[in-house]
Design an enzyme around this catalytic site. Structure first.
Site, short mmCIF file in Angstrom:
data_model
loop_
_atom_site.label_atom_id
_atom_site.label_comp_id
_atom_site.label_asym_id
_atom_site.label_seq_id
_atom_site.Cartn_x
_atom_site.Cartn_y
_atom_site.Cartn_z
N ILE A 1 0.84 -1.02 0.03
CA ILE A 1 0.05 -0.04 -0.04
C ILE A 1 0.84 1.16 -0.18
O ILE A 1 1.93 1.34 0.83
CB ILE A 1 -1.01 0.11 1.19
CG1 ILE A 1 -1.86 -1.21 1.30
CG2 ILE A 1 -1.88 1.40 1.34
CD1 ILE A 1 -2.78 -1.47 2.47
N GLY B 1 11.77 -8.18 20.55
CA GLY B 1 13.18 -8.80 21.00
C GLY B 1 13.22 -9.39 22.09
O GLY B 1 13.96 -10.48 22.09
N ASP C 1 7.39 2.78 -1.22
CA ASP C 1 6.90 1.60 -0.49
C ASP C 1 6.76 1.90 1.20
O ASP C 1 5.87 1.62 1.66
CB ASP C 1 8.25 0.67 -0.61
CG ASP C 1 8.12 -0.73 0.05
OD1 ASP C 1 6.83 -0.97 0.37
OD2 ASP C 1 8.92 -1.26 0.37
N LYS D 1 10.88 -11.81 22.92
CA LYS D 1 10.41 -13.04 22.38
C LYS D 1 11.48 -13.75 21.74
O LYS D 1 11.66 -14.83 21.98
CB LYS D 1 9.17 -12.88 21.50
CG LYS D 1 7.91 -12.33 22.27
CD LYS D 1 6.66 -12.17 21.37
CE LYS D 1 5.47 -11.59 22.18
NZ LYS D 1 4.25 -11.40 21.24
N GLU E 1 18.80 -4.81 18.39
CA GLU E 1 18.77 -3.08 18.52
C GLU E 1 17.44 -2.84 18.52
O GLU E 1 16.50 -3.11 17.73
CB GLU E 1 19.26 -2.66 17.18
CG GLU E 1 19.23 -1.21 17.20
CD GLU E 1 19.71 -0.50 16.05
OE1 GLU E 1 19.30 0.77 15.94
OE2 GLU E 1 20.05 -1.18 15.20
N GLY F 1 14.12 -4.06 15.99
CA GLY F 1 12.48 -3.70 16.06
C GLY F 1 12.34 -3.25 17.48
O GLY F 1 12.92 -2.76 18.39
N LEU G 1 5.56 -4.57 8.36
CA LEU G 1 5.24 -3.10 8.33
C LEU G 1 6.35 -2.18 7.95
O LEU G 1 7.23 -1.50 8.71
CB LEU G 1 4.87 -2.61 9.86
CG LEU G 1 3.82 -3.16 10.53
CD1 LEU G 1 3.80 -3.10 12.28
CD2 LEU G 1 2.54 -2.60 9.88
#
EC number: 1.2.1.19
Length: 363
Positions: free
Chosen positions: A28, A283, A99, A285, A300, A278, A189
């Site tokens: 999108i 991170g 993008d 998990k 990071e 992210g 995302l």
């Protein structure tokens, strides 16, 4: 800016492959909210194929094709990638802009940095040859000690949405330079850029105070107001690697959702290391999954970077750099200077930034 978005598949073992479950997700344009294409959505089944391809790449010809090849051999491929990226700079920058919502000028700078990054790590790859089996001085002549540098193996690389191709390159280039085989999973995302359109309007027509207010919107509101966007430019990196003849399986690229592609990659027993940029929640998990296998991770997880304003500061310059540091890339950057640590005698800088600093192009 009319740009044709290429239709791609997953990149596994040097080939374009349709996802096993044949899933795809829309791309999108954040500026227009129009669907401009789609990308494949990998799942655990595709992760298995990519990991197997990466392991084959490391062991092919007893490692001589890649893992144990001289650094100069790997450098040749990295420089070829850099040259191809430079050759396609205009095209890649336009794709990056539509993008993830960046202004075109910023996207061009990012693509230039992509090429520069591959060149930088090509130099380091060559430098590894001179460092192999470097002797270590010991007090006893009856013992000999050497340093042998070896690739860690198969690495999983999970990258964010704010610098899709550049952040991917920061992980891919050093991995390849070291002789690893990599599996890149770009963020689903590539942008949450409801702020993009609003920020552009704000920069043109409103003062900085209004811009600051926009950034107090709740993140959950942004997610509700905006749709998923996939990173298509990372798939173009796969095409570049294919064109320069990178050995099959050395770089595999899986687009898809985090729970469906990223999680199986992070927890896979045949992936030797995970590098992730992210959120702290994700991170955590990844670290927990890696801990079960004592797998090394590089994380990071953003930051809260301050600008420190000293007593003898030029307030106009401090205000300018504070605004630049905080709102570059719409403030969606890990190094955004989102805090001010100000000497007591310079306490008026906050008012200068919010009330008197006009953005470039403001009326």
């Amino acid at each position: 800016m009319a740009v044709q978005v290429p239709s791609r598949q997953l990149f596994i073992d040097g080939e374009w492959r349709e996802p096993i479950l044949k899933k795809r997700l829309p791309i999108i344009n954040p500026t227009t909210e129009e669907i401009i294409g789609n990308v494949p959505a990998a799942t655990a089944e595709d992760v298995e194929l990519a990991v197997a391809a990466a392991r084959r790449a490391l062991s092919r010809n007893k490692g001589k094709d890649w893992a144990t090849a001289p650094g100069a051999v790997r450098a040749k491929y990295l420089r070829a990638i850099a040259a191809k990226v430079t050759e396609r700079k205009t095209e890649l920058a336009k794709l990056e802009a539509i993008d993830c919502g960046k202004p075109l000028d910023e996207a061009v700078w990012d693509i230039e940095d992509v090429a520069g990054c591959f060149e930088y790590y090509a130099d380091l790859a060559e430098g590894l040859d001179a460092k192999q089996k470097a002797p270590v001085s010991l007090p006893m002549e009856t013992f000999k000690s050497y340093v042998l540098k070896e690739p860690i193996g198969v690495v999983g690389l999970i990258t964010p949405w704010n610098y899709p191709l550049l952040m991917a390159t920061w992980k891919v280039a050093p991995s390849l330079a070291a002789g690893c085989a990599a599996i890149l999973k770009p963020s689903e995302l590539a942008s949450m850029y409801i702020l993009n359109l609003v920020a552009v309007i704000c920069l043109l027509y409103e003062n900085l105070r209004a811009f600051v207010c926009i950034f107090h919107l709740e993140p959950t509101m942004l997610l509700i107001m905006y749709a998923f966007l996939l990173s298509s430019t990372c798939l173009e990196l796969a095409e570049v690697c294919r064109e320069v003849g990178l050995p099959p399986g050395v770089l595999n690229i899986l687009t898809g959702l985090g729970p469906e592609a990223g999680a199986p990659l992070a927890s896979h027993p045949d992936v030797d290391k995970i590098a992730f940029t992210g959120s702290s929640a994700t991170g955590s998990k990844i670290m927990a999954a890696a801990a079960q296998m004592v797998k090394p991770v590089s994380l990071e997880l953003g930051g809260k970077s301050p600008i420190i304003v000293f007593e003898d500061v030029d307030l106009d310059k401090a205000a300018e750099w504070t605004a630049f540091g905080c709102f570059w890339t719409n403030g969606q950057i890990c190094s955004a200077t989102s805090r001010l640590i100000v000497h007591g005698s310079s306490c008026m800088i906050g008012n200068k930034v919010v009330y008197t600093k006009q953005p470039r192009g403001a009326p």
